[in-house]
Scaffold this motif. Structure first.
Motif, PDB file in Angstrom:
ATOM      1  N   GLY A   1       0.797  -1.224   0.000  1.00 28.73           N
ATOM      2  CA  GLY A   1       0.000   0.000   0.000  1.00 28.73           C
ATOM      3  C   GLY A   1       0.821   1.262   0.000  1.00 28.73           C
ATOM      4  O   GLY A   1       0.377   2.314  -0.484  1.00 28.73           O
TER       5      GLY A   1
ATOM      6  N   SER B   1      -2.348   2.849  -1.996  1.00 32.66           N
ATOM      7  CA  SER B   1      -3.526   2.318  -1.301  1.00 32.66           C
ATOM      8  C   SER B   1      -3.436   2.492   0.212  1.00 32.66           C
ATOM      9  O   SER B   1      -2.874   1.637   0.913  1.00 32.66           O
ATOM     10  CB  SER B   1      -3.698   0.824  -1.625  1.00 32.66           C
ATOM     11  OG  SER B   1      -4.788   0.278  -0.918  1.00 32.66           O
ATOM     12  N   PRO B   2      -4.023   3.561   0.751  1.00 29.69           N
ATOM     13  CA  PRO B   2      -4.112   3.683   2.215  1.00 29.69           C
ATOM     14  C   PRO B   2      -4.883   2.520   2.840  1.00 29.69           C
ATOM     15  O   PRO B   2      -4.646   2.172   3.998  1.00 29.69           O
ATOM     16  CB  PRO B   2      -4.859   5.011   2.408  1.00 29.69           C
ATOM     17  CG  PRO B   2      -4.613   5.779   1.150  1.00 29.69           C
ATOM     18  CD  PRO B   2      -4.544   4.753   0.065  1.00 29.69           C
ATOM     19  N   THR B   3      -5.779   1.917   2.095  1.00 30.68           N
ATOM     20  CA  THR B   3      -6.529   0.766   2.606  1.00 30.68           C
ATOM     21  C   THR B   3      -5.584  -0.375   2.984  1.00 30.68           C
ATOM     22  O   THR B   3      -5.702  -0.979   4.059  1.00 30.68           O
ATOM     23  CB  THR B   3      -7.527   0.273   1.545  1.00 30.68           C
ATOM     24  OG1 THR B   3      -8.392   1.347   1.174  1.00 30.68           O
ATOM     25  CG2 THR B   3      -8.356  -0.892   2.074  1.00 30.68           C
ATOM     26  N   LEU B   4      -4.640  -0.678   2.091  1.00 28.32           N
ATOM     27  CA  LEU B   4      -3.678  -1.739   2.385  1.00 28.32           C
ATOM     28  C   LEU B   4      -2.748  -1.346   3.530  1.00 28.32           C
ATOM     29  O   LEU B   4      -2.335  -2.203   4.321  1.00 28.32           O
ATOM     30  CB  LEU B   4      -2.857  -2.063   1.136  1.00 28.32           C
ATOM     31  CG  LEU B   4      -3.600  -2.744  -0.019  1.00 28.32           C
ATOM     32  CD1 LEU B   4      -2.668  -2.986  -1.192  1.00 28.32           C
ATOM     33  CD2 LEU B   4      -4.225  -4.059   0.443  1.00 28.32           C
TER      34      LEU B   4
ATOM     35  N   VAL C   1      -3.533   0.472   6.153  1.00 23.60           N
ATOM     36  CA  VAL C   1      -4.272   0.253   7.398  1.00 23.60           C
ATOM     37  C   VAL C   1      -4.400  -1.241   7.698  1.00 23.60           C
ATOM     38  O   VAL C   1      -4.206  -1.683   8.838  1.00 23.60           O
ATOM     39  CB  VAL C   1      -5.667   0.919   7.316  1.00 23.60           C
ATOM     40  CG1 VAL C   1      -6.523   0.508   8.506  1.00 23.60           C
ATOM     41  CG2 VAL C   1      -5.522   2.436   7.269  1.00 23.60           C
ATOM     42  N   LEU C   2      -4.726  -2.025   6.676  1.00 25.75           N
ATOM     43  CA  LEU C   2      -4.831  -3.474   6.879  1.00 25.75           C
ATOM     44  C   LEU C   2      -3.507  -4.044   7.370  1.00 25.75           C
ATOM     45  O   LEU C   2      -3.466  -4.855   8.314  1.00 25.75           O
ATOM     46  CB  LEU C   2      -5.248  -4.151   5.575  1.00 25.75           C
ATOM     47  CG  LEU C   2      -5.297  -5.690   5.593  1.00 25.75           C
ATOM     48  CD1 LEU C   2      -6.283  -6.183   6.641  1.00 25.75           C
ATOM     49  CD2 LEU C   2      -5.650  -6.232   4.212  1.00 25.75           C
TER      50      LEU C   2
ATOM     51  N   CYS D   1      -0.704   5.267  11.325  1.00 24.47           N
ATOM     52  CA  CYS D   1      -0.244   3.875  11.212  1.00 24.47           C
ATOM     53  C   CYS D   1       1.244   3.752  11.506  1.00 24.47           C
ATOM     54  O   CYS D   1       1.675   2.845  12.238  1.00 24.47           O
ATOM     55  CB  CYS D   1      -0.561   3.343   9.813  1.00 24.47           C
ATOM     56  SG  CYS D   1      -2.326   3.135   9.503  1.00 24.47           S
TER      57      CYS D   1
END
Length: 518
Positions: free
Chosen positions: A79, A259-262, A264-265, A329
């Motif tokens: 990400g 990808s900020p989503t990745l 955070v995950l 994060c």
């Protein structure tokens, strides 16, 4: 056992029973008739087997949690970089686990913990390929310990991937993955975690302790995170910045991840895995001392991570006037790195300080790297290398006597366990009577690890650079490693997908990445 007193001392020393519980059990045993004594002996044997099974399950589960962190590293790294290099970083993260397993089996474990015919303070000398396992092992002959320690070696090995992302030659990557897990990391773990090591805090009977103390690094701020972070720092300096990362005046150009989503995950997976990393380092869960220590470590780990997250979030807001999820994060991970060495030894309020200050150190080192034109896409060196140093140093300031006393196994300190009278017993400088021995040992440990890792990895990467195989070509870097080295993109869609109404894509248009690769 000859008498109830000896029985009570033995049971209480193990930490499985409190003094009162041991007293009741031993009194009942010596009051029983011979037949009942035989029954109780059989029952004690059965209980011992159950205890061993529970502790084995705990350590294997903790090792699995540490291994789950590879999923976190993979998502975080993917990400935080551009989409055109996603497959490359994912492959490297999984490859680290495979390469490190073979390397650690062949020689890594032996260099770390093998005690052969000529044991020494610098490096292990036995159990290569797990040969002579029963007779040449420094802790105890159990397989689960190898598994748990390999998970740590794999973590140290995968940390540099983020520092050299998007431009590193794959062959050079394979080389350093094997080198770190087979030699660089094992030697440091021998120094600090093997009873033979010259930095070890828990030598039998306190003989040969550095400054009469030794270095405390409970779960690896120095052994794991400094090793991985400093190796990554040397790598990103040697390979140079990504194309376009700095303009003609040397000013940094933003290259945001796709990808900020990745991100955070990945952060949440790493947070989850850290509960195997730190609490699992106790090695056992059964018994009063073990249970109390494991619970406290989980609390200090949580608080430091939370404090680091808030620290970087607040700092980021003052810098950018926006609430930045990437800063949040990064800060959480910084907090975990900062407490890993001292999670067993500090108060909860001290853990908050460790994480919060760690966030400041991280931001300062990141700014320094940009000023020096050092391009670390994941900020792996500031996070793991420099905050790992902070974590080790912090123990020398605020390690609490009570917690240090109960943190180490009774098999090492015998009758002195839990009394505060252990040989070489030292604690933090800021506590009355703490002295400076522990802090001095921590500083020497930091300097030794820094010199070892930076020296070896400079030679290693220097050889690849001299041979001209440390970096990919400019053409491959521009196209992206996924297309140029791995046969395609991580993100593909059918031509015409999500196009504006009325648009008509070319019938011959190739599939394109969903995210921009710029």
């Amino acid at each position: 056992m000859a008498d109830p007193t000896a029985c009570i001392a033995t049971l209480a020393a193990n930490g499985v029973f409190t003094n009162s519980q041991a007293s009741v059990l031993c009194t009942n045993y010596f009051l029983a008739d011979p037949i009942d004594q035989q029954t109780q002996v059989a029952l004690s044997t059965e209980v011992a087997g159950i205890i061993e099974g529970v502790n084995t399950l705990y350590l294997v589960f903790s090792g699995a949690l540490v291994f789950i962190m590879h999923g976190g590293f993979a998502m975080l790294c993917a990400g935080a970089i551009r989409s055109k290099n996603t497959m490359n970083i994912l492959l490297q993260t999984v490859l680290d686990a495979a390469v490190s397993a073979i390397a650690y089996y062949c020689v890594g474990w032996g260099f770390a913990y093998g005690i052969g015919d000529r044991p020494n303070a610098f490096i292990g000398d036995a159990v290569f390929g797990l040969s002579r396992w029963e007779s040449h092992y420094s802790f105890s002959s159990n397989w689960q310990t190898w598994f748990f320690q390999w998970a740590f070696a794999a973590t140290a090995t995968t940390i540099p991937a983020g520092a050299v992302a998007e431009r590193f030659n794959f062959n050079a990557y394979l080389g350093y993955s094997f080198f770190i897990s087979s030699f660089v990391y094992p030697v440091v773990s021998h120094w600090v975690w093997s009873p033979e090591g010259w930095l070890c805090y828990y030598k039998p009977n306190g003989q040969g302790l550095l400054f009469g103390s030794g270095m405390i690094d409970y779960a690896g701020s120095g052994v794991v995170h400094m090793v991985g972070g400093l190796a990554g720092m040397v790598g990103c300096i040697m390979v140079g910045p990504r194309m376009g990362r700095f303009d003609s005046n040397g000013k940094p150009v933003d290259m945001p991840g796709h990808s900020p989503t990745l991100v955070v995950l990945g952060t949440v997976l790493l947070w989850f895995g850290w509960y195997g990393f730190n609490p699992g380092s106790q090695g056992s869960i059964v018994g009063h001392f073990n249970a109390d220590t494991v619970g406290r470590v989980a609390v200090t780990t949580t608080l430091s991570g939370a404090a680091g997250a808030l620290s970087c979030l607040i700092t980021g807001f003052f810098r950018h006037k926006a609430w930045d999820v990437n800063a949040l994060c990064n800060g959480a991970l910084v907090g975990f790195v900062s407490i890993t060495a001292g999670c067993v030894a500090v108060e909860p309020w001290a853990a908050i300080i460790a994480g919060f200050v760690g966030g400041w150190i991280f931001d300062l080192v990141c700014a320094l790297f940009l000023r020096l034109r050092i391009d670390d896409p994941l900020s792996a060196a500031p996070m793991h290398g420099f905050c790992g140093m902070w974590g080790v140093f912090f123990v020398g300031l605020l390690a609490k006597k009570e917690y240090v006393t109960t943190a180490f196994d009774s098999n090492v300190y015998g009758s002195n366990f839990g009394t505060g009278n252990m040989p070489g017993f030292t604690y933090g400088l800021f506590y009355p009577g703490g002295g400076g021995q522990l802090l001095a040992a921590q500083v020497i440990g930091i300097l030794a690890i820094f010199a070892w890792v930076v020296g070896l990895m400079s030679i290693f990467f220097g050889i690849f650079k001299f041979a001209g195989i440390i970096r990919i070509s400019a053409e491959d870097e521009h196209a992206g490693l996924d297309v140029s080295k791995h046969g395609g993109s991580a993100y593909n869609y059918t031509p015409g997908l999500a196009l504006p109404t009325g648009a008509s894509p070319s019938a011959n248009a190739p599939a394109q990445p969903i995210y921009s690769s710029s």
